[in-house]
Write a protein that holds these residues in place. Structure first.
Motif, PDB file in Angstrom:
ATOM      1  N   HIS A   5      -4.862 -30.258  15.231  1.00  0.00           N
ATOM      2  CA  HIS A   5      -3.803 -30.609  14.277  1.00  0.00           C
ATOM      3  C   HIS A   5      -4.464 -30.874  12.929  1.00  0.00           C
ATOM      4  N   HIS A   7      -4.317 -30.024   8.568  1.00  0.00           N
ATOM      5  CA  HIS A   7      -3.603 -29.532   7.385  1.00  0.00           C
ATOM      6  C   HIS A   7      -4.594 -29.145   6.297  1.00  0.00           C
ATOM      7  N   HIS A  43       2.225 -27.556   7.873  1.00  0.00           N
ATOM      8  CA  HIS A  43       3.661 -27.782   8.084  1.00  0.00           C
ATOM      9  C   HIS A  43       4.470 -26.530   7.747  1.00  0.00           C
ATOM     10  N   GLU A 104       2.561 -26.578  12.268  1.00  0.00           N
ATOM     11  CA  GLU A 104       3.311 -27.765  12.685  1.00  0.00           C
ATOM     12  C   GLU A 104       4.773 -27.515  12.366  1.00  0.00           C
ATOM     13  N   ASP A 249      -4.945 -34.812  12.804  1.00  0.00           N
ATOM     14  CA  ASP A 249      -3.874 -34.697  11.802  1.00  0.00           C
ATOM     15  C   ASP A 249      -4.423 -34.921  10.396  1.00  0.00           C
ATOM     16  N   HIS A 251      -5.413 -34.330   6.612  1.00  0.00           N
ATOM     17  CA  HIS A 251      -4.878 -33.555   5.487  1.00  0.00           C
ATOM     18  C   HIS A 251      -5.967 -33.280   4.463  1.00  0.00           C
TER      19      HIS A 251
END
Ligand code: ZN
Ligand code: ZN
Length: 293
Positions: A5, A7, A43, A104, A249, A251
């Motif tokens: 996960h 970004h 996303h 995502e 997760d 970023h």
């Protein structure tokens, strides 16, 4: 370990097409933490292609302040080109980097068929399913004063029930492979006195859909102060034989593979000895190395 996960762009910041060099840095940071494969999972709402079919999903919400906030957030974010993102990740894969192509995907109430149609034809390896919105309320964007006020207007049980219902719908849609940050409803640190009913529903939704659950260090960087899922929820997943991935997760580069060793310990304590990875949306099992003392 995996970091499934990741970004490319912090919220609110301009989307810039990823480069091989940038993705190689992600892989290098991950490898340093014992993570052997990463999934890029930007996303869906960052892409103009989503804007065309999903904009206005918030229109039915009765609260005009929340609708305005959501519309502004959407307009700011749905700008990048999905094809450019996919090409860049595929190029990194072809160059031999240990990356897989993911996304995502959020729960768009009543519109998951549109999401499936939009994503069909792209060569994704893994799709994460997330609940970030209850109606027009982006409840985890709690720094926004309109969002924060809504936390005070609802009871924690109401929030967890609405969240869990959305998660159940998302799982039943069959559109995604992994339930991302399964108990995100605890993000601000508010947990019902007796959360077990919700844990049972979340675990049942994952088990019935065949989805994996994500074990994420992101909660440790939030007011919740613990990984997603909470240890009792992780045990419910284990009891129902729900497979798991691990994730940061992140970023931005410094958070890639964040606290991978902590996640390994949580999984071992719950009885997990293997993780699930994906190729072309098909799961395969990867053994987990034993925790270092
Ligand atoms: Zn998320
Ligand atoms: Zn995310």
């Amino acid at each position: 370990m995996l970091d499934y996960h990741l970004h490319l762009w912090p919220h609110g910041e301009q989307a810039v097409a990823p480069t091989i060099e940038g993705l190689a840095q992600y892989c290098q940071k991950a490898a340093g933490a014992g993570v052997t494969e990463i999934a890029l999972t930007e996303h869906l709402f960052r892409f103009a292609q989503a804007d065309a079919v999903l904009a206005g999903f918030w229109d039915d919400d009765p609260n005009p302040a929340l609708r305005r906030t959501m519309a502004a957030y959407w307009e700011q974010h749905a700008t990048a080109d999905l094809d450019v993102y996919v090409e860049a990740v595929l190029a990194a894969k072809t160059a031999g980097l240990p990356v897989v192509l993911g996304l995502e995907v959020d729960h768009y109430a009543g519109r998951m068929d549109k999401v499936a149609a939009l994503l069909e034809g792209y060569p994704f390896d893994v799709l994460l399913g997330s609940v970030h919105w209850i109606g027009a309320w982006g409840f985890d964007d709690y720094d926004d004063p309109v969002v924060a006020a809504e936390w005070d207007a609802r009871t924690v049980e109401e929030v967890w029930d609405a969240y869990t219902r959305a998660l159940e719908e998302l799982a039943a849609s069959g559109v995604c492979d992994v339930l991302a940050h399964p108990d995100l409803c605890k993000v601000t640190g508010r947990v019902p006195a007796v959360p077990q009913e919700f844990y049972d529903r979340m675990a049942e939704a994952a088990a019935a859909s065949g989805m994996a659950a994500e074990v994420s260090s992101a909660g440790l960087r939030k007011p919740a102060g613990e990984a997603y899922p909470a240890p009792p929820l992780l045990r419910c997943f284990h009891d129902r034989r729900v497979p798991v991935t691990t994730a940061s997760d992140a970023h931005r580069l410094p958070d890639v593979a964040d606290r991978a060793a902590d996640l390994r310990r949580l999984l071992a304590a719950a009885g997990y000895q293997a993780l699930t990875a994906y190729r072309s949306r098909r799961p395969h099992t990867v053994p987990m190395a034993r925790a270092r003392k």
